[in-house]
Design a protein around this motif. Structure first.
Motif, PDB file in Angstrom:
ATOM      1  N   PRO A  91       0.811  -1.119   0.046  1.00  0.00           N
ATOM      2  CA  PRO A  91       0.099   0.171  -0.035  1.00  0.00           C
ATOM      3  C   PRO A  91       0.837   1.227   0.143  1.00  0.00           C
ATOM      4  O   PRO A  91       0.371   2.431  -0.294  1.00  0.00           O
ATOM      5  CB  PRO A  91      -0.762  -0.032   1.253  1.00  0.00           C
ATOM      6  CG  PRO A  91      -0.360  -1.256   2.009  1.00  0.00           C
ATOM      7  CD  PRO A  91       0.645  -1.955   1.038  1.00  0.00           C
ATOM      8  N   LEU A  92       2.177   1.171   0.442  1.00  0.00           N
ATOM      9  CA  LEU A  92       2.959   2.361   0.264  1.00  0.00           C
ATOM     10  C   LEU A  92       3.161   3.161  -0.975  1.00  0.00           C
ATOM     11  O   LEU A  92       2.647   4.209  -1.202  1.00  0.00           O
ATOM     12  CB  LEU A  92       4.248   2.339   0.891  1.00  0.00           C
ATOM     13  CG  LEU A  92       4.360   1.685   2.587  1.00  0.00           C
ATOM     14  CD1 LEU A  92       5.717   1.403   2.901  1.00  0.00           C
ATOM     15  CD2 LEU A  92       3.662   2.703   3.331  1.00  0.00           C
ATOM     16  N   PRO A  93       3.452   2.462  -2.298  1.00  0.00           N
ATOM     17  CA  PRO A  93       3.374   3.049  -3.338  1.00  0.00           C
ATOM     18  C   PRO A  93       2.051   3.011  -4.106  1.00  0.00           C
ATOM     19  O   PRO A  93       1.850   3.786  -4.787  1.00  0.00           O
ATOM     20  CB  PRO A  93       4.325   2.101  -4.190  1.00  0.00           C
ATOM     21  CG  PRO A  93       4.272   0.897  -3.652  1.00  0.00           C
ATOM     22  CD  PRO A  93       4.110   1.046  -2.050  1.00  0.00           C
ATOM     23  N   LYS A  94       1.262   2.142  -3.709  1.00  0.00           N
ATOM     24  CA  LYS A  94      -0.253   2.317  -4.310  1.00  0.00           C
ATOM     25  C   LYS A  94      -1.013   3.278  -3.858  1.00  0.00           C
ATOM     26  O   LYS A  94      -1.802   3.603  -4.478  1.00  0.00           O
ATOM     27  CB  LYS A  94      -0.664   0.765  -4.140  1.00  0.00           C
ATOM     28  CG  LYS A  94      -0.244  -0.345  -4.435  1.00  0.00           C
ATOM     29  CD  LYS A  94      -0.975  -1.640  -4.355  1.00  0.00           C
ATOM     30  CE  LYS A  94      -2.436  -1.758  -4.820  1.00  0.00           C
ATOM     31  NZ  LYS A  94      -2.916  -3.214  -4.720  1.00  0.00           N
ATOM     32  N   GLN A  95      -1.075   3.712  -2.462  1.00  0.00           N
ATOM     33  CA  GLN A  95      -1.914   4.395  -1.750  1.00  0.00           C
ATOM     34  C   GLN A  95      -1.401   5.655  -1.421  1.00  0.00           C
ATOM     35  O   GLN A  95      -2.037   6.601  -1.114  1.00  0.00           O
ATOM     36  CB  GLN A  95      -2.803   3.708  -0.890  1.00  0.00           C
ATOM     37  CG  GLN A  95      -3.518   2.669  -1.571  1.00  0.00           C
ATOM     38  CD  GLN A  95      -4.240   1.875  -0.213  1.00  0.00           C
ATOM     39  OE1 GLN A  95      -3.905   0.880   0.280  1.00  0.00           O
ATOM     40  NE2 GLN A  95      -5.632   2.221   0.366  1.00  0.00           N
ATOM     41  N   TYR A  96      -0.110   5.631  -0.676  1.00  0.00           N
ATOM     42  CA  TYR A  96       0.353   6.569   0.019  1.00  0.00           C
ATOM     43  C   TYR A  96       1.507   7.535  -0.400  1.00  0.00           C
ATOM     44  O   TYR A  96       1.930   8.230   0.291  1.00  0.00           O
ATOM     45  CB  TYR A  96       0.902   6.075   1.420  1.00  0.00           C
ATOM     46  CG  TYR A  96      -0.446   5.511   2.249  1.00  0.00           C
ATOM     47  CD1 TYR A  96      -1.485   6.254   2.700  1.00  0.00           C
ATOM     48  CD2 TYR A  96      -0.621   4.141   2.138  1.00  0.00           C
ATOM     49  CE1 TYR A  96      -2.634   5.792   3.390  1.00  0.00           C
ATOM     50  CE2 TYR A  96      -1.733   3.420   2.930  1.00  0.00           C
ATOM     51  CZ  TYR A  96      -2.758   4.269   3.560  1.00  0.00           C
ATOM     52  OH  TYR A  96      -3.729   3.866   4.063  1.00  0.00           O
ATOM     53  N   GLY A  97       1.803   7.275  -1.611  1.00  0.00           N
ATOM     54  CA  GLY A  97       2.684   8.182  -2.563  1.00  0.00           C
ATOM     55  C   GLY A  97       4.248   7.897  -2.109  1.00  0.00           C
ATOM     56  O   GLY A  97       5.097   8.834  -2.143  1.00  0.00           O
ATOM     57  N   TRP A  98       4.698   6.550  -1.615  1.00  0.00           N
ATOM     58  CA  TRP A  98       6.004   6.306  -1.273  1.00  0.00           C
ATOM     59  C   TRP A  98       6.423   5.522  -2.498  1.00  0.00           C
ATOM     60  O   TRP A  98       6.085   4.255  -2.569  1.00  0.00           O
ATOM     61  CB  TRP A  98       6.117   5.827   0.407  1.00  0.00           C
ATOM     62  CG  TRP A  98       5.764   6.570   1.214  1.00  0.00           C
ATOM     63  CD1 TRP A  98       4.628   6.642   1.915  1.00  0.00           C
ATOM     64  CD2 TRP A  98       6.587   7.430   1.857  1.00  0.00           C
ATOM     65  NE1 TRP A  98       4.358   7.463   2.774  1.00  0.00           N
ATOM     66  CE2 TRP A  98       5.736   8.249   2.866  1.00  0.00           C
ATOM     67  CE3 TRP A  98       7.832   8.327   1.709  1.00  0.00           C
ATOM     68  CZ2 TRP A  98       6.146   9.165   3.712  1.00  0.00           C
ATOM     69  CZ3 TRP A  98       8.219   9.075   2.498  1.00  0.00           C
ATOM     70  CH2 TRP A  98       7.413   9.616   3.414  1.00  0.00           C
TER      71      TRP A  98
END
Length: 140
Positions: A91-98
Motif C-alpha cells: 500500500p505504500l506506493p499504491k495508496q500513500y505516495g512512497w
C-alpha cells in the motif's frame, strides 16, 4: 530463491490517490500493513531487504508470542515456501505516495514521490536504477 530487488525504484502506482507522500494512518486503532511497513523502513532506511519487510510485516501482525530465533527462522522458511506478493503490491506506493528505492545490495528505503531524487529517477536521469510501477488498485 532470491526475491529481492536491486538498483530498483518501485514507483507510485498510476492510480495512487495522493499527490505527495503521506504517512499511513491507523485503522480502528490498529496498525495496518502500510503502517507496519512504513515504520519498519522509516526506522531503518537502507537496512532491510524486500524479504525482510515482507516477512517481518507478516510476523508483527500475528498474535504476540515469545519466539526463539530457531522458531522465527522456521516460520520464515514456511512463509517463503509459498509464493508471496512483492512490494509492488504494498500500500505504500499504491495508496500513500512512497516510492521504494532499493540499492545495489537489495536494501530498501522510502523515497517520497515529490522529492527531487524520485523525480530524477522516474524521468530516467539516473541510468543505473530500474523503475517498476507499483500495481494499480483498480483495473484500467
Amino acid at each position: 530463491m532470491d526475491l529481492n530487488y536491486y538498483d530498483t525504484l518501485i514507483a507510485v502506482a498510476d492510480d495512487c490517490p495522493v499527490d505527495h507522500a503521506v504517512e499511513p494512518p491507523l485503522r480502528g486503532g490498529k496498525k495496518t500493513v502500510a503502517v507496519v511497513q512504513f515504520e519498519m523502513i522509516d526506522a531503518d532506511p537502507g537496512v532491510l531487504t524486500q524479504e525482510d519487510v515482507l516477512f517481518e510485516s507478516w510476523l508483527r501482525r500475528q498474535e504476540p508470542v515469545e519466539r526463539s530465533e530457531a522458531e522465527i527462522e522456521e516460520l520464515r522458511a514456511q512463509f517463503f515456501a509459498k509464493s508471496q506478493a512483492c512490494l509492488r503490491a504494498s500500500p505504500l506506493p499504491k495508496q500513500y505516495g512512497w516510492g521504494l528505492l532499493f540499492d545495489q545490495a537489495g536494501r530498501v528505503r522510502l523515497c517520497p514521490m515529490e522529492s527531487a531524487e524520485y523525480q530524477r529517477i522516474v524521468a530516467g536521469e539516473v541510468a543505473d536504477v530500474k523503475v517498476l510501477k507499483a500495481m494499480r488498485s483498480r483495473r484500467a
